[in-house]
Design an enzyme around this catalytic site. Structure first.
Site, PDB file in Angstrom:
ATOM      1  NE  ARG A  56       5.839  29.351  42.501  1.00 60.95           N
ATOM      2  CZ  ARG A  56       5.326  30.024  43.094  1.00 60.95           C
ATOM      3  NH1 ARG A  56       6.011  31.358  43.646  1.00 60.95           N
ATOM      4  NH2 ARG A  56       4.456  30.527  43.508  1.00 60.95           N
ATOM      5  CG  HIS A  58       4.487  25.700  43.394  1.00 57.66           C
ATOM      6  ND1 HIS A  58       3.919  26.824  42.743  1.00 57.66           N
ATOM      7  CD2 HIS A  58       3.233  24.825  43.595  1.00 57.66           C
ATOM      8  CE1 HIS A  58       2.277  26.643  42.787  1.00 57.66           C
ATOM      9  NE2 HIS A  58       2.428  25.199  42.833  1.00 57.66           N
ATOM     10  CD  GLU A  60       0.413  18.289  47.633  1.00 60.32           C
ATOM     11  OE1 GLU A  60       2.079  17.755  46.832  1.00 60.32           O
ATOM     12  OE2 GLU A  60      -0.692  18.442  47.841  1.00 60.32           O
ATOM     13  CD  GLN A  77       1.584  32.283  42.411  1.00 58.90           C
ATOM     14  OE1 GLN A  77       1.786  31.892  43.559  1.00 58.90           O
ATOM     15  NE2 GLN A  77       1.604  34.325  42.540  1.00 58.90           N
ATOM     16  CD  GLU A  99      -3.201  20.557  48.631  1.00 52.16           C
ATOM     17  OE1 GLU A  99      -2.478  20.001  48.308  1.00 52.16           O
ATOM     18  OE2 GLU A  99      -4.333  21.230  48.209  1.00 52.16           O
ATOM     19  CG  ASP A 133       2.563  30.207  55.222  1.00 51.18           C
ATOM     20  OD1 ASP A 133       2.370  29.216  55.391  1.00 51.18           O
ATOM     21  OD2 ASP A 133       1.956  31.191  54.591  1.00 51.18           O
ATOM     22  NE  ARG A 135       2.408  28.463  52.564  1.00 45.98           N
ATOM     23  CZ  ARG A 135       2.558  28.855  51.471  1.00 45.98           C
ATOM     24  NH1 ARG A 135       2.872  28.880  50.315  1.00 45.98           N
ATOM     25  NH2 ARG A 135       2.402  30.065  52.810  1.00 45.98           N
ATOM     26  CE  LYS A 161       6.382  29.136  48.765  1.00 47.83           C
ATOM     27  NZ  LYS A 161       5.410  29.415  48.060  1.00 47.83           N
TER      28      LYS A 161
END
Ligand SMILES: [Zn+2]
Length: 204
Positions: A56, A58, A60, A77, A99, A133, A135, A161
């Site tokens: 995964r 993940h 923060e 999750q 975050e 988003d 990220r 992802k």
């Protein structure tokens, strides 16, 4: 950019022992931003060269992971992913310090304030001048490769992802949904993730 593995130790958890490995861009100095982002790999068992390993990426979420906030399902999750790895006997989670979908804790809490005035998660980000988003997952996928993972089962509802893992050259055998108990507080957030962010949300 080359990530370097700076530290590696075993920690006991409520889900049994995990190895914790900490990575950072080898060229970044401590405190530099954003290249000084530290990534953690949370690993159980032998994963290098093993096929069909659970993994995964993940992101923060301090509010849900530390405070147990019910604004979102992230903490649950992470918990569900560790539990699945415990049951399976091996697996790896890359924990990235992005975050609030990459906008940081200050802006995340500002976004919550806007949500209290009626905005959904995406509208709040946009009102603050951010994309929905922010990220990126390239470094996370690089860590999965460094751990020796090649053919994986990805625990995620987020197609971006899964794409990043594939793009890094890993073979995605299967997507494993992380079903979390529904809760009234984050029902709207899950709805936004599903309808506006393309997440493959599954609810237990
Ligand atoms: Zn969250």
């Amino acid at each position: 950019m080359k990530l370097f593995r700076y530290a590696d130790a075993e920690i006991p958890t409520v889900h049994g022992p995990f190895r914790l490995l900490v990575y950072r861009d080898a060229d970044a100095k401590e405190g530099d931003s954003p290249n000084a982002e530290e990534h953690m790999a949370i690993v159980r068992g032998d994963v290098a060269g093993v096929s069909n390993v659970l993994c995964r990426v993940h992101s923060e979420c301090w509010t849900s992971e530390v405070l147990g906030s019910l604004k979102c399902d992230c903490g649950r999750q992470l918990e569900a992913a560790m539990k699945l790895i415990e049951e399976d006997g091996s697996g790896a989670i890359v924990y990235q310090q992005q975050e609030g979908r990459g906008i940081g804790i200050i802006n995340k809490i500002r976004a919550y304030a806007l949500q209290d005035q009626g905005a959904d998660a995406i509208e709040a980000n946009e009102q603050l001048g951010f994309a929905a988003d922010m990220r990126s997952y390239e470094q996370c996928a690089e860590i999965l490769l460094d751990l020796g993972l090649r053919a994986v089962r990805v625990m995620s509802d987020n197609p971006a992802k899964i794409r990043a893992v594939r793009h890094a050259g890993l073979h995605v055998i299967e997507r494993v949904p992380l079903a979390v108990e529904p809760h009234d507080f984050f029902a709207n957030y899950l709805k936004t993730k599903k309808e506006k962010m393309g997440h493959l949300v599954s609810v237990a």
